[in-house]
Design a protein around this motif. Structure first.
Motif, PDB file in Angstrom:
ATOM      1  N   TYR A   1      -8.519   1.260  -8.812  1.00  0.00           N
ATOM      2  CA  TYR A   1      -8.904   0.885  -7.449  1.00  0.00           C
ATOM      3  C   TYR A   1      -7.685   0.473  -6.634  1.00  0.00           C
ATOM      4  N   SER A   2      -6.845  -0.387  -7.199  1.00  0.00           N
ATOM      5  CA  SER A   2      -5.691  -0.893  -6.448  1.00  0.00           C
ATOM      6  C   SER A   2      -4.637   0.188  -6.229  1.00  0.00           C
ATOM      7  N   GLU A   3      -4.436   1.067  -7.211  1.00  0.00           N
ATOM      8  CA  GLU A   3      -3.456   2.139  -7.053  1.00  0.00           C
ATOM      9  C   GLU A   3      -3.885   3.120  -5.971  1.00  0.00           C
ATOM     10  N   ALA A   4      -5.156   3.469  -5.935  1.00  0.00           N
ATOM     11  CA  ALA A   4      -5.645   4.378  -4.903  1.00  0.00           C
ATOM     12  C   ALA A   4      -5.601   3.717  -3.528  1.00  0.00           C
ATOM     13  N   LYS A   5      -5.944   2.464  -3.482  1.00  0.00           N
ATOM     14  CA  LYS A   5      -5.914   1.743  -2.209  1.00  0.00           C
ATOM     15  C   LYS A   5      -4.500   1.721  -1.628  1.00  0.00           C
ATOM     16  N   ARG A   6      -3.509   1.560  -2.499  1.00  0.00           N
ATOM     17  CA  ARG A   6      -2.122   1.547  -2.036  1.00  0.00           C
ATOM     18  C   ARG A   6      -1.725   2.908  -1.458  1.00  0.00           C
ATOM     19  N   LEU A   7      -2.155   3.980  -2.122  1.00  0.00           N
ATOM     20  CA  LEU A   7      -1.859   5.313  -1.594  1.00  0.00           C
ATOM     21  C   LEU A   7      -2.487   5.524  -0.217  1.00  0.00           C
ATOM     22  N   MET A   8      -3.713   5.074  -0.065  1.00  0.00           N
ATOM     23  CA  MET A   8      -4.399   5.264   1.215  1.00  0.00           C
ATOM     24  C   MET A   8      -3.769   4.415   2.307  1.00  0.00           C
ATOM     25  N   GLU A   9      -3.284   3.240   1.960  1.00  0.00           N
ATOM     26  CA  GLU A   9      -2.576   2.403   2.928  1.00  0.00           C
ATOM     27  C   GLU A   9      -1.286   3.071   3.397  1.00  0.00           C
ATOM     28  N   ASN A  10      -0.769   3.985   2.565  1.00  0.00           N
ATOM     29  CA  ASN A  10       0.432   4.738   2.921  1.00  0.00           C
ATOM     30  C   ASN A  10       0.112   6.082   3.573  1.00  0.00           C
ATOM     31  N   GLY A  11      -1.148   6.273   3.967  1.00  0.00           N
ATOM     32  CA  GLY A  11      -1.507   7.421   4.780  1.00  0.00           C
ATOM     33  C   GLY A  11      -2.198   8.575   4.103  1.00  0.00           C
TER      34      GLY A  11
END
Length: 353
Positions: A151-161
């Motif tokens: 969850y946190s790894e995917a969220k970080r990717l999405m925060e980066n666009g």
């Protein structure tokens, strides 16, 4: 344990996309599944003005103690070697990922050896699972942590666009764990869903079926409890993949499912929150026999069929350009009005070829 809040699909956006498709310079419905995909994407993202680039690929790596039971053609250390190969750009997922301009991340969620490449996100929960033929694959706390990592790894990717998510996996023994998870969820006879994975012999295949069947009988995983299934017969990367999907759905980011292992992980995510399935698009049907059973459970139609069974996210990455073609169609194609082309009501004087 993570708490997610996945929004309902935007039905109005889907209607707007469907209506706009009828104004484009083509017979209504003539682009078939591409038009259906556009409508699905509009519902997911909340707009018919679609953008799914850049796609993001997360490959979760973990080892499986069940490899000790003679179910794989390759030794466990191949997982560590493949992580290195991916980091150095030599794997199939690298080739296909470069082709689509994907943002890329490899995550060590449970590799048995020491991963030395600094480019790998180190989120190791434990050095591989236990052999679930004789013990739990992991604790329930480990299972919950695996989902949280994804969850946190995917969220970080999405925060980066990142605007579209592809999740893949690396881990010797993971088709055995996936078969066990699928059998736990569906009650299917292991003989009908266990495949040859990395290319095992006939005797190893029989052993693999036996291991899955005996493990289910020993642990009796609850078919309605994703964390119970994961802890008893699952894999750390499977939990992480499920968590990544939950994060994507929560943020209205479409999820392109890969093959057997990914789809089984999607079923785990669906047990955690059924709404996550609304944000999934199935890329292909794997040559693994269990994938058809998983597809029936997830109720998705594959975009392509190329007899692939590699994993890593490769099938999803190969299918992505078809999704991009659908997006380009609605974004760039002229309308009858803008092109000065007569519409259907004027077919007596002008006909589309």
């Amino acid at each position: 344990m993570i708490q997610v809040n996945i929004p309902a699909l935007d039905q109005q956006a889907g209607k707007e996309a469907e209506a706009y498709l009828t104004t484009l310079t083509k017979p209504v419905g003539s682009l078939g599944r591409l038009e259906e995909l556009v409508i699905e994407l509009a519902k997911m993202t909340g707009t018919h003005k679609l953008d799914i680039t850049p796609p993001g690929i997360i490959v979760f790596a973990a080892d499986h103690g069940v490899t000790r039971e003679g179910v794989s053609a390759f030794p466990q250390e191949v997982t560590l070697q493949m992580v290195s190969n991916i980091i150095h750009g030599g794997a199939a997922i690298n080739v296909f990922g470069r082709q689509i301009g994907a943002t890329f991340q490899v995550v060590d969620v449970g590799v048995a050896g020491e991963v030395r490449e600094k480019e790998v996100s180190s989120r190791k929960i434990r050095p591989g699972t236990g052999s679930f033929l004789s013990e739990l694959a992991m604790s329930r706390e480990d299972a919950e942590q695996a989902v949280e990592v994804g969850y946190s790894e995917a969220k970080r990717l999405m925060e980066n666009g990142v605007k579209c998510l592809i999740v893949g996996e690396v881990g010797i023994g993971n088709t055995t764990a996936s078969s066990a998870v699928l059998a736990a969820i569906t009650g299917a006879d292991p003989a009908t869903i266990v495949g040859y994975g990395t290319g095992i012999s006939s005797s190893q295949h029989e052993r693999k079926i036996e291991v899955v069947r005996e493990s289910i009988e020993l642990h009796q995983p609850d078919p309605q409890d994703a964390y119970d299934i994961l802890s008893k017969v699952g894999g750390l990367e499977m939990g992480a993949m499920a968590g990544a999907m939950l994060a994507a759905a929560e943020n209205r980011v479409p999820i392109v499912l890969d093959g057997f292992i990914c789809t089984v992980s999607a079923l785990l995510a669906k047990l955690i929150d059924p709404r996550v399935a609304d944000y999934m698009i199935l890329s292909h049907q794997s040559a693994e026999p269990g994938h058809l059973t998983a597809i029936e459970q997830i109720q998705k139609e594959p975009i392509i069929q190329l007899n692939m069974r590699l994993g890593e996210g490769t099938g999803a990455t190969v299918a992505f350009p078809i999704l991009q073609a659908a997006v380009n169609m609605i974004n760039e194609m002229a309308t009858f009005e803008s092109a000065g082309v007569a519409g259907k009501e004027e077919e007596s004087t002008a006909t589309l070829s």
